[in-house]
Motif scaffolding. Structure first.
Motif: not given
Length: 449
Positions: A131-139, A156-161
């Motif tokens: 999904f290009e969610i983590t530190n990327s353009f999807g977020s 934010d629901a789970g984009s980082s760990g």
């Protein structure tokens, strides 16, 4: 000589001593009485003067306040001072108000809490499908999408760990005017992609719980997501982390073929206070809560009874009318309305949180119902009970809405539509006493004033 004051401040003197003794006693009694009276007067003035002199920075007048925590559902004024709620009551005087906003015909609520979104925006290209969610353009950048929809707090629901939360904090949380909280992934690197979500070796409950403990109140939960295996291992590890850290778990369930048992998840694996997201979603890889005949499965009501929470998590694919409408008709309501905001969902059927609230108002929920599910309910779910209400002394996060009447269409995530007659429109959003969104310039002076 005896000397006394009556209640009407007259005095009574009786002479029973020498002139010297009499004068001394009289002087002592008068001084003592005057000192006591002045001290009492000073105390009263110290109490009264600040109340009279309290400056109101912003006064919302004439709106209909809906504050579920405080059981307020009536026309009232809201006074704000020093970034806090000063008073909520009828007919607050505008004499000491620096700025007055006419909210007549509008609804005033606590600032909304969007409990499921993705805002770890960055420029890192993803090397895995997903999904290009983590530190990327999807977020998405939070401030560009929150205030304009009435949201003052976003989770934010789970984009980082646990491995990259500090980067997310420095990059996004610390640089946002929106209050950004986090439910971190049980996967150490967050939501890098579908492939990485299968890596059980990167699901460390102890490390995850330790990261939560380093940021109490900022990290408010642990998320399991996008696992396609035939077992509940990621759920069990997320719950273990949540148990150690004392925070709830959010589960994005499904992915295996045939699908794992939803009943087992809700009745055996999760704890009271844990959450299922994408509540009204079903697929060949994900068991839904409504069966093929349109009936809510009995264990869904049992799960609610044991304290499992149901989060909407609309998203780009996680909400279907075919699941939601029969559920609402049979009394199965989501506990929390959230967006699952990211670049795909915001341009699809989801739009924003006010649109989601409008959808549910057009299938049977009241305005009061949807406000509860975007304010006080999510605040309790994430253990941030300082948020989601308009109590005196609380942070002055306030949303103001207009309610439009007309003919409107509302899409689900599968792009099927219902028609509706009511639609919420965010007019004004206030964060910590500051106006952050003003659709029609209600808080601004006229140009020629």
């Amino acid at each position: 000589m005896n000397f006394s004051f009556s209640n009407n401040h007259s005095c009574h003197i009786s002479d029973n001593g020498s002139p010297t003794e009499t004068n001394h006693r009289l002087a002592t009694a008068v001084f003592s009485r005057l000192f006591s009276c002045n001290l009492a007067l000073l105390f009263i003035l110290l109490l009264v003067i600040p109340l009279q002199a309290q400056q109101i920075d912003l006064l919302l007048k004439g709106g209909h306040v809906i504050d579920p925590k405080n059981e307020i559902d009536a026309p009232m004024d809201v006074a704000i001072a020093d970034g806090k709620i000063l008073q909520v009551s009828e007919n607050i005087s505008a004499d000491n108000a620096r700025r007055v906003i006419d909210a007549t015909g509008l609804y005033v609520t606590p600032g909304l809490i969007d409990m499921h979104a993705h805002v770890f925006h960055g420029t890192e290209e993803q090397t895995q499908s997903g999904f290009e969610i983590t530190n990327s353009f999807g977020s998405v950048v939070p401030d560009g999408f929150t205030f304009r929809s009435g949201v003052t707090t976003i989770v934010d629901a789970g984009s980082s760990g646990w491995r990259n939360f500090e980067q997310f904090k420095k990059q996004t949380i610390d640089n946002s005017q929106t209050r950004v909280l986090a439910i971190i992934s049980i996967v150490g690197h967050g939501m890098l992609g579908t492939l990485h979500a299968q890596n059980l070796d990167d699901m460390n409950p102890v490390a995850t719980a330790f990261k939560v403990s380093e940021h109490p109140g900022l990290i408010v939960g642990v998320k399991k997501h996008h696992y396609q295996g035939p077992d509940f291992t990621p759920v069990e590890r997320a719950v273990e982390a949540g148990e150690i850290a004392g925070v709830p778990v959010m589960v994005d369930f499904g992915g295996h073929m045939p699908p794992l048992s939803l009943e087992t998840l809700l009745m055996e694996k999760l704890r009271p206070g844990d959450m299922l997201t994408h509540t009204f979603y079903s697929s060949p890889r994900r068991e839904g809560g409504v069966d093929d005949n349109g009936r809510v499965k009995p264990f869904i009501f049992d799960a609610k009874e044991r304290g499992i929470l149901f989060d909407l998590g609309h998203g780009a694919g996680g909400f279907q009318w075919v699941q939601a409408i029969p559920a609402v008709e049979q009394g199965f309501l989501p506990d929390i309305l959230s967006t699952d905001l990211y670049y795909r969902s915001m341009n699809g059927g989801m739009k924003d949180i006010s649109n989601i609230m409008s959808k549910f108002m057009n299938i049977g929920l009241s305005l009061q119902d949807v406000v509860l599910r975007t304010t006080w309910n999510p605040a309790q779910a994430i253990q941030r009970e300082d948020l989601g209400h308009l109590s005196e002394g609380a942070e002055a996060d306030v949303s103001v809405f207009g309610l439009r009447e007309g003919d409107f269409g509302f899409m689900d995530a599968r792009r099927t539509t219902i028609r509706g007659t009511r639609k919420l429109e965010p007019e004004l959003t206030i964060k910590a006493g500051r106006v952050m969104w003003d659709l029609n310039g209600r808080a601004a002076p006229m140009w020629d004033e």
